[in-house]
Design an enzyme around this catalytic site. Structure first.
Site, PDB file in Angstrom:
ATOM      1  CB  SER A 189      -0.907  -0.004   1.236  1.00 59.50           C
ATOM      2  OG  SER A 189      -1.480   1.267   1.451  1.00 59.50           O
ATOM      3  NE  ARG A 249     -18.109  -5.668 -47.560  1.00 52.05           N
ATOM      4  CZ  ARG A 249     -17.203  -5.414 -48.514  1.00 52.05           C
ATOM      5  NH1 ARG A 249     -16.505  -4.292 -48.483  1.00 52.05           N
ATOM      6  NH2 ARG A 249     -16.994  -6.287 -49.481  1.00 52.05           N
TER       7      ARG A 249
END
Length: 448
Positions: free
Chosen positions: A275, A314
């Site tokens: 930490s 497409r």
């Protein structure tokens, strides 16, 4: 910015597969293979195919100028083909007429993606094999390490840590099988031309397509899949499920690392899990990274699912929406797997703490044992109600359930002290753990 988080969320080798240079190289590989396949069928001169192949390297591509051109063209292949054609023209003016002949941009882009995804899946599968091997060893080592099984985060009844590991393996084995199937069935060539009909190839369409698939080491599908995208979704789903399975394991380990539990810990190391303010902390950083991937994958997968209904031959936007989510899924899955490998290689298991924690509830973890034993004599409903009353006494008096049971006249009527002792022995509370572990281990692929 991604490079800052590579060691936490990603695997460098897989990230490299999806870098700009790797992507362009895969597209150029398609163009070179196409030219050679066409030359084999007499569609273009062999000398032209050789010239095209010679120019299909990054040495002939100006990547910085390609980037803004992609924004104008709408996809990376259009400006890439222009640069490739110019490079071939400098080498062989006649050969430049045959660059990208009969193909369409989506053929190149989809196939390049398949080449990249295949390479990534091979690495992912290799890491998954290693993870399953490590978990196999962990399950065997802790086959008889007794711990509390937990339901809704509360003590339920005893299990073994080996059993818990086997439950992780069960899902991961299925993930292995899914990836195996994806590698065998879903990595296919995209080759159709303008609308998927290969109209520009005449009667040589199938031979060219077959040769192209072989050269690129991809399967030849029966028909173009320009707007049939289920294969990509199946690939993505397999990755998402794998990441979720890894997340399940990480969730369990992170919970077992809690201060109040302290039964299992990620391997320690210099600079790992600390930490910035609290010197005592040992954070589950590997679990955090895996869980982050598990949180992200559903959103990425959702984009691919939403892109399935594509228009005509497409798509307008749905195709484009697929590119980055699928790549990111490959990358975060590989990263989560890498963290899982680190985490399970040297996982610290405190078996004494596990046994100590079993007694936190003053024997309540054996309440079902007592209830089932009495049910044979009193009936289930009556036995359950009576044991529930004893459990309430444990909560109010902090006495041990075994002591209360031993002193209870109704319990004593049906169970002697030896029988009660057996009910409160954790080794007699494990059910079919051993066989269930074996049942999972027998599912491991033969190569493992």
């Amino acid at each position: 910015m991604e490079s800052l988080f590579e060691a936490l969320f990603y695997k460098a080798e897989v990230n490299a597969l999806f870098g700009a240079e790797a992507y362009l190289s895969a597209m150029l590989r398609f163009e070179a293979a196409l030219a050679q396949a066409q030359a084999e069928q007499g569609m273009i001169p062999q000398v032209a195919a050789d010239s095209i192949s010679r120019c299909c390297t990054l040495d002939h591509i100006d990547i910085p100028s390609l980037i803004p051109a992609i924004g104008l063209a709408g996809n990376p292949n259009i400006p890439l083909v222009k640069q490739l054609t110019a490079a071939v023209k400098q080498l062989d003016s006649e050969a430049s007429k045959y660059v990208h002949l009969g193909a369409t941009s989506q053929d190149v882009i989809d196939t390049a993606l398949m080449i990249q995804v295949k390479a990534a899946l091979i690495l992912i599968q290799k890491d998954l094999e290693q993870l399953l091997n490590q978990l196999h060893q962990l399950a065997e080592t802790h086959r008889h390490s007794i711990m509390a099984g937990r339901s809704f985060l509360q003590h339920a009844r005893p299990i073994t840590f080996g059993y818990k590991v086997a439950t992780w393996m069960d899902g991961l084995i299925r993930s292995f099988q899914r990836i195996d199937q994806v590698l065998k069935q879903n990595l296919v060539l995209q080759f159709g031309g303008a609308v998927g009909t290969l109209a520009g190839f005449g009667d040589r369409a199938l031979p060219v397509a077959s040769s192209l698939a072989q050269k690129l080491d991809l399967t030849l599908p029966p028909i173009s899949w320009h707007t049939q995208r289920d294969r990509l979704v199946e690939i993505a789903s397999s990755l998402g499920i794998l990441t979720g399975n890894l997340g399940k394991m990480a969730k369990d380990i992170s919970l077992l690392m809690q201060t109040e539990v302290a039964e299992v810990f990620e391997p320690s190391g210099v600079g790992k899990g600390g930490s910035s303010t609290m010197p005592h902390k040992r954070n589950p950083v590997g679990c955090v990274a895996i869980l982050a991937a598990a949180q992200r994958s559903p959103g990425l997968l959702s984009t691919l699912f939403q892109s399935l209904p594509q228009d005509h031959e497409r798509a307008t936007g749905q195709w484009h929406a697929e590119w980055l989510p699928l790549i990111e899924l490959c990358k975060i899955t590989a990263g989560a797997l890498q963290q899982a490998l680190h985490m399970t290689n040297g996982l610290e298991v405190d078996t004494q703490r596990m046994l100590w924690n079993i007694e936190l509830t003053n024997g309540l973890i054996y309440a079902e044992n007592l209830s089932l034993a009495l049910a044979e004599k009193m009936g289930k409903a009556v036995a359950h109600e009576h044991v529930e009353g004893l459990c309430k006494q444990v909560a109010s008096t902090q006495a041990h359930l075994k002591s209360l049971a031993s002193a209870d006249p109704i319990v004593s009527k049906y169970l002697n002290s030896s029988g009660i002792d057996q009910l409160f022995n954790p080794a007699n509370s494990l059910g079919d753990c051993d066989r269930l572990i074996d049942a999972v281990l027998t599912l491991l692929p033969q190569r493992l």
